[in-house]
Design an enzyme around this catalytic site. Structure first.
Site, PDB file in Angstrom:
ATOM      1  N   ASP A   1      -6.070  -4.878  10.515  1.00 44.22           N
ATOM      2  CA  ASP A   1      -7.311  -4.331  10.617  1.00 44.22           C
ATOM      3  C   ASP A   1      -8.442  -5.295  10.208  1.00 44.22           C
ATOM      4  OD1 ASP A   1      -6.370  -4.459   7.913  1.00 44.22           O
ATOM      5  OD2 ASP A   1      -6.930  -2.505   7.431  1.00 44.22           O
TER       6      ASP A   1
ATOM      7  N   LYS B   1       0.786  -1.292   0.069  1.00 48.84           N
ATOM      8  CA  LYS B   1       0.098   0.046   0.113  1.00 48.84           C
ATOM      9  C   LYS B   1       1.027   1.221   0.006  1.00 48.84           C
ATOM     10  CE  LYS B   1      -2.390  -1.663   3.527  1.00 48.84           C
ATOM     11  NZ  LYS B   1      -3.452  -1.943   4.699  1.00 48.84           N
TER      12      LYS B   1
HETATM   13  N1  LIG Z   1     -15.859   7.772  -1.941  1.00 48.80           N
HETATM   14  C1  LIG Z   1     -14.941   6.568  -2.442  1.00 48.80           C
HETATM   15  N2  LIG Z   1     -15.362   5.662  -3.026  1.00 48.80           N
HETATM   16  C2  LIG Z   1     -14.542   4.639  -3.394  1.00 48.80           C
HETATM   17  N3  LIG Z   1     -13.121   4.570  -2.838  1.00 48.80           N
HETATM   18  C3  LIG Z   1     -12.686   5.652  -2.072  1.00 48.80           C
HETATM   19  C4  LIG Z   1     -13.845   6.776  -1.691  1.00 48.80           C
HETATM   20  N4  LIG Z   1     -13.189   7.597  -0.989  1.00 48.80           N
HETATM   21  C5  LIG Z   1     -11.854   7.114  -0.883  1.00 48.80           C
HETATM   22  N5  LIG Z   1     -11.510   5.663  -1.412  1.00 48.80           N
HETATM   23  C6  LIG Z   1     -10.505   4.959  -1.454  1.00 48.80           C
HETATM   24  O1  LIG Z   1     -10.437   4.166  -0.381  1.00 48.80           O
HETATM   25  C7  LIG Z   1      -9.149   3.991   0.100  1.00 48.80           C
HETATM   26  C8  LIG Z   1      -9.123   4.389   1.620  1.00 48.80           C
HETATM   27  O2  LIG Z   1      -9.298   3.476   2.188  1.00 48.80           O
HETATM   28  P1  LIG Z   1      -9.821   3.440   3.695  1.00 48.80           P
HETATM   29  O3  LIG Z   1     -10.460   4.959   4.010  1.00 48.80           O
HETATM   30  O4  LIG Z   1     -10.720   2.335   4.168  1.00 48.80           O
HETATM   31  O5  LIG Z   1      -8.413   3.402   4.257  1.00 48.80           O
HETATM   32  P2  LIG Z   1      -7.569   2.479   5.045  1.00 48.80           P
HETATM   33  O6  LIG Z   1      -7.935   2.309   6.545  1.00 48.80           O
HETATM   34  O7  LIG Z   1      -6.114   3.279   4.839  1.00 48.80           O
HETATM   35  O8  LIG Z   1      -7.262   1.209   4.328  1.00 48.80           O
HETATM   36  P3  LIG Z   1      -6.996  -0.139   4.761  1.00 48.80           P
HETATM   37  O9  LIG Z   1      -7.887  -0.579   5.821  1.00 48.80           O
HETATM   38  O10 LIG Z   1      -6.887  -0.861   3.351  1.00 48.80           O
HETATM   39  O11 LIG Z   1      -5.641  -0.020   5.283  1.00 48.80           O
HETATM   40  C9  LIG Z   1      -8.252   5.067  -0.692  1.00 48.80           C
HETATM   41  O12 LIG Z   1      -7.691   4.023  -1.706  1.00 48.80           O
HETATM   42  C10 LIG Z   1      -9.179   5.797  -1.600  1.00 48.80           C
HETATM   43  O13 LIG Z   1      -9.090   5.907  -3.021  1.00 48.80           O
END
Ligand SMILES: Nc1ncnc2c1ncn2[C@@H]1O[C@H](COP(=O)(O)OP(=O)(O)OP(=O)(O)O)[C@@H](O)[C@H]1O
Length: 463
Positions: free
Chosen positions: A206, A170
């Site tokens: 997570d 990531k």
């Molecule tokens: N409205 C949306 N629709 C679809 N995807 C989105 C939207 N807003 C953000 N994202 C995508 O979601 C991702 C972020 O996901 P999340 O907010 O769940 O973060 P994270 O906790 O960092 O992820 P992970 O749990 O995989 O580590 C980014 O790649 C972003 O491009």
């Protein structure tokens, strides 16, 4: 003019741009036979990961989490949690009050790009500094609170408080962390500062947090999945099937397994469905050849896959009259949230689509272009939802419980307008007829789930 051209095309048998785009997008559509083949391969890889002999070479590692008890909702106490795993880093203070009540305060800290790809020491010093600031702000200096650390990268756990980083994913690539115990690195950073006194009770992924957080409310939850920056899932497995389990012989029947399914396909198992967009995406990624299925599913890549398809069709003259824009041709400038926005337009209307296209510098799109852009988005997001469904359905069938709830977290699942419905329909098609299932949105698995793992661990320690 358009009408005359369309009539001419029909009469002389020429196909429209839409027809040609639809035809080219067929490769993104996974039919039933293909889905079942994917599930067969997925199950095979899971079994390789679980078995001692085949685990070292397996792609889906199926790591033991050492979490063996699900919460019962009665957990109590105050806990700190750290959440590092993708876009943001958070520190949380969680007060579990028993009877499924809780309070939570949290703060988000940015991780600058220079730290994401800097040294491990810099990263852990930064985390320790954020934690120290949070503790000061909340006046917790005089308490020694238990802490759960949600660290959402592939970890080989050697115990509840010992986890070796297998590889960064990531967008992270900090030097000197792979093959090291992440808890130890955090403890060393805290020692260097000398002003923070905490007890790290658990390190978790997570997916584990998601499962725990859902199970706290819904005792039927046995799978936790993420479709966010990355993609992964964990599930409840019988200890007898988890050959790598080397924890205490405590008579407990189950253990949570962190599949790390994002790596499915790294050995070529998904080559039969990969497209030119997947290959180009991989070619230009910082972890080439790794996290194959994650790159087909998750938010870090979905927008870019759409962009690669848009570029192709623009260059072939099938979109935007063959004329793109600087941003269209720039990597990662088509955000995954655009896919959600475009697919949120009411059928036959293109308000969001025109807005998005203008944001990337395309002011000359027609309604036909918008319909085609939307179709491309749908193909790529549906493929992601269906691949996630294949993984979840395989786990549900493997567990073979008559009824199971799946907790899912991540912005793609949360915000994409159709992801949930697509998964419900597809999983129903794929799971055994006698099994009932449901999918629930996990509320803050990385925070509350970390507190719950820490709570269950400290409950065990005191029993
Ligand atoms: N409205 C949306 N629709 C679809 N995807 C989105 C939207 N807003 C953000 N994202 C995508 O979601 C991702 C972020 O996901 P999340 O907010 O769940 O973060 P994270 O906790 O960092 O992820 P992970 O749990 O995989 O580590 C980014 O790649 C972003 O491009």
């Amino acid at each position: 003019m358009d009408l005359i051209k369309n009539i001419k095309d029909i009469i002389i048998g020429e196909r429209s741009n839409s027809d040609l785009i639809k035809e080219a997008c067929q490769e993104l559509i996974l039919d039933d036979k293909t889905m079942r083949e994917i599930m067969k391969r997925f199950l095979h890889e899971i079994q390789l990961g679980l078995k001692k002999e085949t685990h070292p070479a397996a792609d889906i590692k199926c790591f033991i989490t050492y979490v063996q008890d699900l919460p019962n909702g009665k957990e109590k106490g105050r806990f700190l949690a750290l959440d590092l795993g993708g876009t943001n880093f958070r520190v949380l203070l969680i007060h579990l009050k028993g009877d499924s009540e809780f309070e939570m305060q949290s703060k988000i800290y940015a991780i600058p790009q220079s730290i994401m790809i800097g040294s491990g020491t810099q990263l852990f010093d930064h985390i320790a500094e954020c934690l120290a600031n949070f503790i000061k702000e909340h006046k917790l200096q005089n308490e020694r609170l238990p802490l759960g650390f949600t660290f959402s990268f592939p970890l080989k756990q050697l115990g509840l408080t010992k986890g070796i980083l297998i590889r960064w994913t990531k967008g992270f690539n900090c030097e000197g962390v792979v093959d090291r115990d992440v808890v130890e690195l955090l403890e060393e950073a805290l020692k260097r500062r000398g002003d923070v006194s905490i007890e790290i009770c658990a390190i978790l992924n997570d997916t584990t947090g998601t499962l725990m957080s859902c199970a706290w409310k819904n005792h039927n939850c046995k799978i936790g999945a993420i479709v966010g920056t990355g993609s992964n899932a964990c599930y409840v497995e019988r200890v007898e099937n988890a050959e790598l389990y080397d924890g205490p012989a405590n008579g407990k029947e189950y253990v949570l397994i962190n599949t790390e399914w994002g790596a499915f396909g790294d050995n070529g198992a998904l080559d039969f469905i990969r497209t030119q967009y997947d290959r180009e995406m991989d070619e230009f990624s910082i972890n080439k050849g790794k996290q194959t299925v994650e790159k087909m599913i998750s938010g870090m890549y979905m927008g870019e896959l759409v962009r690669l398809a848009l570029v192709r069709f623009t260059k072939e003259g099938l979109l935007f009259g063959g004329q793109g824009s600087d941003l269209l041709f720039k990597r990662y400038q088509f955000f995954t949230k655009y896919v959600s926005e475009i697919e949120s337009d009411k059928p036959g209307t293109f308000f969001n689509c025109y807005d998005v296209l203008e944001e990337i510098g395309i002011f000359h799109a027609t309604d036909e272009d918008c319909a085609n852009v939307r179709y491309i988005c749908e193909c790529i997001s549906s493929r992601a939802a269906h691949l996630s469904s294949a993984g979840i359905a395989t786990l549900i069938n493997k567990m073979n419980d008559p009824s199971v709830t799946v907790g899912v977290d991540g912005s793609v699942y949360r915000f994409h307008p159709k992801f949930h419905d697509l998964m419900m329909v597809k999983i129903r098609e794929l799971v055994h007829d006698h099994i009932q299932f449901d999918i629930m949105l996990s509320e803050d698995g990385s925070g509350r789930g970390a507190a719950l793992v820490a709570a269950v661990a400290s409950r065990d320690a005191h029993e």
